[in-house]
Design an enzyme around this catalytic site. Structure first.
Site, PDB file in Angstrom:
ATOM      1  N   ASP A   1       0.872  -1.182   0.000  1.00 60.52           N
ATOM      2  CA  ASP A   1       0.000   0.000   0.000  1.00 60.52           C
ATOM      3  C   ASP A   1       0.907   1.229   0.000  1.00 60.52           C
ATOM      4  OD1 ASP A   1      -2.329   1.630   0.355  1.00 60.52           O
ATOM      5  OD2 ASP A   1      -1.885   1.786   2.477  1.00 60.52           O
ATOM      6  N   SER A   2       0.302   2.398  -0.212  1.00 65.33           N
ATOM      7  CA  SER A   2       1.074   3.645  -0.162  1.00 65.33           C
ATOM      8  C   SER A   2       1.527   3.975   1.261  1.00 65.33           C
ATOM      9  CB  SER A   2       0.236   4.799  -0.700  1.00 65.33           C
ATOM     10  OG  SER A   2      -0.935   4.935   0.075  1.00 65.33           O
TER      11      SER A   2
ATOM     12  N   CYS B   1      -4.290  -1.387  -1.825  1.00 61.59           N
ATOM     13  CA  CYS B   1      -4.476   0.060  -1.989  1.00 61.59           C
ATOM     14  C   CYS B   1      -5.410   0.226  -3.168  1.00 61.59           C
ATOM     15  CB  CYS B   1      -3.111   0.687  -2.278  1.00 61.59           C
ATOM     16  SG  CYS B   1      -3.183   2.379  -2.891  1.00 61.59           S
TER      17      CYS B   1
ATOM     18  N   GLU C   1      -5.180  10.052   9.222  1.00 59.67           N
ATOM     19  CA  GLU C   1      -3.768  10.058   9.623  1.00 59.67           C
ATOM     20  C   GLU C   1      -3.508  11.047  10.765  1.00 59.67           C
ATOM     21  OE1 GLU C   1      -0.731   9.415   6.812  1.00 59.67           O
ATOM     22  OE2 GLU C   1      -1.798   7.623   6.165  1.00 59.67           O
TER      23      GLU C   1
ATOM     24  N   CYS D   1     -11.300   2.980  -0.203  1.00 55.31           N
ATOM     25  CA  CYS D   1      -9.953   3.368   0.223  1.00 55.31           C
ATOM     26  C   CYS D   1      -9.695   2.612   1.517  1.00 55.31           C
ATOM     27  CB  CYS D   1      -9.872   4.885   0.443  1.00 55.31           C
ATOM     28  SG  CYS D   1      -8.344   5.424   1.240  1.00 55.31           S
TER      29      CYS D   1
ATOM     30  N   HIS E   1      -8.099   3.304   4.031  1.00 59.67           N
ATOM     31  CA  HIS E   1      -8.131   4.100   5.264  1.00 59.67           C
ATOM     32  C   HIS E   1      -9.545   4.195   5.849  1.00 59.67           C
ATOM     33  CE1 HIS E   1      -4.162   5.689   4.204  1.00 59.67           C
ATOM     34  NE2 HIS E   1      -4.107   6.246   5.389  1.00 59.67           N
TER      35      HIS E   1
END
Lengths: 276, 276
Positions: free
Chosen positions: A20-21, A83, A161, A193, A195
């Site tokens: 993933d990023s 991702c 984040e 996503c 996240h």
């Protein structure tokens, strides 16, 4: 001949590679770890280039190729692009050239959305890259005819984040993004996503109660299980198990923030400089 | 001998090189263009790695070195690190090894803050990287004894890049970040990130009226003028003038969003792959 060689290279105890990023893919790794508790897992978070969501296809493809080379060197038996942006923009190219199986999170997410929806009016939220690629509408419409409504939500990753999970600002931001989707009478919302599962409660607070939230983590883990089973590559239950983590920048930060995304402690973590 | 060679290489018509992680540095370029309208300017936005604010010192140093090499190849006579994070984390190393003058935005910002403050209670807002480096407190305390209060504001860059300049969500976010600084009775607030001048109105709405906002753009431009004048390297007024833009990813997006940051149209823009 080629096939024989391939079988020789890949053995049951080889690890699964996940990338993933940044941190988001850890939600997918968590699910794989639950569904397949005997598997060795290697995770790569491209924290030098995070976020992917606002970058071009060329850039995402370049970063992804470098990570895949690293994972292949580490003898992975299967790769999971954990991702959505890289699944949307790089997977179609990567899957053409690799010998090991590689899967993304979009096809499993699309399948889960179709399974969940009754009125076939489905909302998708994701990064600019994922939404712009139209990968979810394409993947869903391969499976069934449905009305798809998309919304890019660039601020949700930074909010997660920053750790502002239960802040009023996050509620307001979510409300603003999903308002146009609610007007379309969707009954299913895809968290496009990795996240976003951390914002599940915020989303639930701001959605009608009948709307089902779909995230790809579990359906991706089940797809991994299905492929390995089919190829007789599932790990034996008695082997020594490891979870390894690599990042391209800031291992200390990854260790700290990673806890929010991954149920176990992140202990073995190394920084790797990607070439090119 | 060395000095003679240096003078021969640098001529008045050589460009000034300016770099940032993305768009933010365009606010500094705008100021340089106003203060020094005859200068040729080259801008590099490292959009493949944006944002810098959340990344490690090692990463920022690596990216900055690559950009500086590119600018030197383009025969710049002076380099401006138009990014607070890179000024904090990379400039101290870069300035030791370069033959051309290189300046950042922190020292000029610190000077402007001291000039503005009456009670010597100064607030700093910036990215995690800039705040963590304590570069502003160090730079200010070199000039005068002052009480410095810092606050990292990781969400402000994504909010500016999303274009939510006049949204209530942005007002609430700003309020939340600056509340602890207001409690310290600051009379000056340094906008320690080149994105923040775009939030000037939002900040003014949410601060006491007597608090002065300091951004480094103009003071950095004046410092550039002072150095070039001292070295007799100011451009002649009759030369042909150019503004060139380079990015490491997504030139189309840069052109579009760049308009918010730069007063003139961005026409000549090229994508450059950095090595390493």
């Amino acid at each position: 001949m080629q096939k024989k060689k391939e079988i020789k290279i890949l053995s049951n105890n080889n690890p699964i590679g996940i990338f993933d990023s940044g941190f988001g893919g850890l939600t997918v790794m968590s699910a794989i770890n639950k569904v397949l508790p005997s598997e060795n897992l290697i995770y790569f978070g491209d924290t030098a280039h995070v976020p992917y969501g606002t970058k071009s296809q060329n850039a995402i493809l370049k970063f992804s190729k470098e990570i895949v080379s690293f994972l292949i060197k580490n003898r992975v038996k299967l790769i999971v692009v954990a991702c959505n942006t890289a699944s949307a923009l790089a997977l179609p190219v990567l899957e053409k050239s690799l010998k090991v199986p590689i899967i993304g999170v979009i096809a499993p997410g699309a399948r889960a959305a179709i399974d969940a929806s009754k009125n076939f009016r489905i909302g998708i939220i994701g990064t600019e890259g994922t939404i712009g690629s139209k990968s979810y509408p394409k993947a869903i419409n391969k499976l069934a005819k449905a009305k798809i409504y998309q919304q890019a939500c660039p601020l949700l990753v930074p909010l997660v984040e920053e750790g502002w999970i239960d802040e009023e600002i996050t509620d307001r931001t979510v409300k603003k993004y999903i308002k146009p989707l609610l007007a379309k009478k969707i009954d299913t919302l895809v968290l496009g996503c990795t996240h976003y599962p951390l914002l599940r409660k915020t989303l639930e607070r701001n959605l009608d109660k009948n709307i089902i939230l779909v995230d790809s983590a579990i359906s991706t883990a089940l797809e991994v299980k299905r492929i390995l089973d089919k190829k007789s590559l599932l790990a034996s239950k008695n082997g020594k198990k490891y979870l390894k983590f690599y990042v391209s920048d800031n291992p200390e930060k990854f260790k700290k923030i990673g806890r929010r995304f991954f149920s176990k402690n992140i202990t073995t973590i190394k920084k790797i400089d990607l070439v090119g």
